[in-house]
Scaffold this motif. Structure first.
Motif, PDB file in Angstrom:
ATOM      1  N   ALA A  48       3.654  12.032  -0.903  1.00 53.29           N
ATOM      2  CA  ALA A  48       4.880  12.086  -0.101  1.00 53.29           C
ATOM      3  C   ALA A  48       4.735  11.364   1.233  1.00 53.29           C
ATOM      4  O   ALA A  48       5.647  10.661   1.673  1.00 53.29           O
ATOM      5  N   ARG A  49       3.581  11.521   1.908  1.00 49.28           N
ATOM      6  CA  ARG A  49       3.376  10.915   3.227  1.00 49.28           C
ATOM      7  C   ARG A  49       2.028  10.202   3.261  1.00 49.28           C
ATOM      8  O   ARG A  49       1.086  10.640   3.929  1.00 49.28           O
ATOM      9  N   PRO A  50       1.929   9.076   2.622  1.00 46.88           N
ATOM     10  CA  PRO A  50       0.631   8.385   2.511  1.00 46.88           C
ATOM     11  C   PRO A  50       0.346   7.469   3.702  1.00 46.88           C
ATOM     12  O   PRO A  50       0.170   6.259   3.554  1.00 46.88           O
ATOM     13  N   ASP A  84      -5.428   7.256  -0.713  1.00 44.05           N
ATOM     14  CA  ASP A  84      -4.570   6.360   0.066  1.00 44.05           C
ATOM     15  C   ASP A  84      -5.402   5.338   0.846  1.00 44.05           C
ATOM     16  O   ASP A  84      -5.041   4.156   0.926  1.00 44.05           O
ATOM     17  N   ALA A  85      -6.519   5.803   1.436  1.00 46.38           N
ATOM     18  CA  ALA A  85      -7.361   4.896   2.219  1.00 46.38           C
ATOM     19  C   ALA A  85      -7.932   3.791   1.336  1.00 46.38           C
ATOM     20  O   ALA A  85      -7.920   2.607   1.709  1.00 46.38           O
ATOM     21  N   PHE A  86      -8.409   4.157   0.153  1.00 41.43           N
ATOM     22  CA  PHE A  86      -8.943   3.150  -0.764  1.00 41.43           C
ATOM     23  C   PHE A  86      -7.834   2.232  -1.273  1.00 41.43           C
ATOM     24  O   PHE A  86      -8.032   1.027  -1.453  1.00 41.43           O
ATOM     25  N   THR A  87      -6.658   2.785  -1.496  1.00 43.63           N
ATOM     26  CA  THR A  87      -5.532   1.961  -1.940  1.00 43.63           C
ATOM     27  C   THR A  87      -5.211   0.887  -0.910  1.00 43.63           C
ATOM     28  O   THR A  87      -5.043  -0.291  -1.243  1.00 43.63           O
ATOM     29  N   THR A 119       3.128   5.887  -2.889  1.00 42.41           N
ATOM     30  CA  THR A 119       4.274   6.774  -3.109  1.00 42.41           C
ATOM     31  C   THR A 119       4.763   6.740  -4.550  1.00 42.41           C
ATOM     32  O   THR A 119       5.037   7.793  -5.151  1.00 42.41           O
ATOM     33  N   GLU A 120       4.869   5.535  -5.119  1.00 45.49           N
ATOM     34  CA  GLU A 120       5.472   5.404  -6.447  1.00 45.49           C
ATOM     35  C   GLU A 120       4.467   5.590  -7.575  1.00 45.49           C
ATOM     36  O   GLU A 120       4.814   6.136  -8.631  1.00 45.49           O
ATOM     37  N   VAL A 121       3.234   5.148  -7.377  1.00 43.76           N
ATOM     38  CA  VAL A 121       2.233   5.260  -8.438  1.00 43.76           C
ATOM     39  C   VAL A 121       1.524   6.602  -8.379  1.00 43.76           C
ATOM     40  O   VAL A 121       1.365   7.294  -9.393  1.00 43.76           O
ATOM     41  N   ALA A 181       0.833  -1.203   0.000  1.00 47.35           N
ATOM     42  CA  ALA A 181       0.000   0.000   0.000  1.00 47.35           C
ATOM     43  C   ALA A 181       0.872   1.261   0.000  1.00 47.35           C
ATOM     44  O   ALA A 181       0.610   2.226  -0.731  1.00 47.35           O
ATOM     45  N   TRP A 182       1.918   1.250   0.805  1.00 47.08           N
ATOM     46  CA  TRP A 182       2.833   2.403   0.845  1.00 47.08           C
ATOM     47  C   TRP A 182       3.532   2.588  -0.504  1.00 47.08           C
ATOM     48  O   TRP A 182       3.647   3.703  -1.011  1.00 47.08           O
ATOM     49  N   LEU A 183       3.984   1.479  -1.081  1.00 47.12           N
ATOM     50  CA  LEU A 183       4.703   1.547  -2.354  1.00 47.12           C
ATOM     51  C   LEU A 183       3.813   2.100  -3.467  1.00 47.12           C
ATOM     52  O   LEU A 183       4.238   2.967  -4.246  1.00 47.12           O
ATOM     53  N   ILE A 184       2.584   1.631  -3.541  1.00 48.15           N
ATOM     54  CA  ILE A 184       1.663   2.117  -4.582  1.00 48.15           C
ATOM     55  C   ILE A 184       1.360   3.594  -4.385  1.00 48.15           C
ATOM     56  O   ILE A 184       1.353   4.389  -5.343  1.00 48.15           O
TER      57      ILE A 184
END
Length: 380
Positions: free
Chosen positions: A46-48, A146-149, A40-42, A35-38
């Motif tokens: 910056a602070r998800p 971010d929450a949905f991700t 931040t990278e997708v 989840a963090w990787l998606i």
């Protein structure tokens, strides 16, 4: 020496707990990282922090109806974020503002028809918005994304790396069967020894069975959902269906045993004579119940023959008792023994008519055997 043994037992118990928690820990680790990787990278956030938090919360939801509950969690988080962002950008940050945001977020969740999970997550998300990174203007959509991700990643991890549904069902049916058999043995002992106090304890034990039956039902529903949704577990669907078929019948057996224990206590309190065949029938039922562990694991294979035969013997023995006495207390006990036996037979795969027909046939066979024994007795 004794203390050293206790320490080793505690260590083994803790290691066992850690082993059982291994898969949930792995799921949470992978979900949080993905989840963090998606995010931040997708999406370039910056602070998800909401992404991994949402993933962990969604994975922590009950196994039962995890998809629906995950959607509830994501909707609750979205409501909390939206309310928090809108209000804090207007009224600022402080104790009173926090209280207002929480109240309005929970109220909004209730208004849209949310249950306890949705309402609680709305409040939690609003608190995070206020305390961690207050917005400066309007809704900060990145948080909602971010929450949905995180929620979607949690669903994906649960599907691709699922729990073992058969282990889940088996782990919860075992204590249910052990306690059910123990309650039957306790009632049998109380009747044999004419001990009303012991029977009262047996009734109290029977009343605790509801919690274990409920835990088994929850596990069966969760196992069924996992077997349907997770491709790695599709091969377990037939076996899980066998547990699902047994679930309502075991629940009926629990209810019947509770009624049986009450009937036994009343018979003892009234001083009614209970023939020895009734405690023997209860012991046969206990034997049948203890054999269910293997029968369910074997998915109705050869191991079901033993429990089936024991249940039929119990029902047949009780049926013959009824033909010899008009005692009302005994009639109640016989009825519950027969009902419990039918429940167990249905849990082993027979339908209702087949189970009742098998019970009547077993009663006739036992009666015939007794007649033969009676004819032979004078010649011995």
């Amino acid at each position: 020496m004794l203390e050293s043994t206790r320490r080793r037992m505690r260590l083994r118990s803790r290691l066992g707990d850690l082993r059982r928690a291994g898969l949930p820990i792995l799921q949470a680790t992978l979900a949080a990282g993905a989840a963090w990787l998606i995010a931040t990278e997708v999406f370039g956030h910056a602070r998800p922090f909401f992404a991994p938090i949402s993933a962990i919360i969604c994975l922590g939801a009950s196994y039962v109806e995890r998809g629906r509950r995950t959607v509830e969690l994501m909707v609750g988080v979205t409501i909390g974020i939206a309310v928090g962002d809108l209000l804090i950008s207007v009224i600022g940050v402080g104790t009173l503002q926090l209280m207002v945001v929480v109240a309005l977020a929970m109220g909004a969740a209730v208004f849209v028809g949310g249950g306890p999970i949705l309402v609680a997550q709305a409040a939690s998300a609003a608190i995070l918005v206020v305390t961690l990174q207050p917005p400066t203007e309007g809704i900060y959509w990145a948080r909602i994304i971010d929450a949905f991700t995180g929620g979607l990643v949690a669903i994906g991890v649960a599907i691709l790396l699922p729990v073992d549904p058969l282990a889940l069902a088996h782990r919860t049916v075992r204590p249910l069967l052990n306690e059910l058999a123990g309650a039957l043995d306790d009632v049998a002992t109380a009747l044999r020894t004419d001990d009303a106090t012991a029977c009262e304890r047996a009734l109290a034990r029977a009343r605790t069975l509801d919690a274990k039956a409920g835990a088994f039902h929850t596990a069966v529903v969760a196992a069924g959902e996992t077997a349907r949704m997770a491709p790695p577990r599709w091969r377990t669907r037939d076996a899980v269906a066998h547990y699902a078929d047994a679930d309502p019948q075991l629940d009926n057996a629990v209810r019947n045993v509770r009624v049986l224990a009450r009937g036994a206590m009343r018979a003892l309190q009234l001083g009614d004579h209970v023939p020895d065949d009734i405690p023997l029938a209860l012991q046969e039922l206990a034997v049948a119940v203890r054999g269910f562990d293997d029968a369910l694991s074997d998915h109705g294979g050869d191991t079901s023959a033993g429990p089936r035969a024991a249940a039929l013997r119990a029902a047949a023995r009780a049926t013959l008792v009824l033909e010899r006495t008009g005692n009302m207390s005994v009639s109640v006990l016989v009825g519950q023994v027969r009902s419990t036996a039918v429940d167990l037979l249905r849990a082993l795969g027979l339908d209702g008519d087949e189970a009742r027909t098998a019970v009547r046939a077993a009663a006739r066979e036992v009666a015939q055997e007794e007649l033969v024994e009676a004819d032979l007795r004078p010649s011995l």
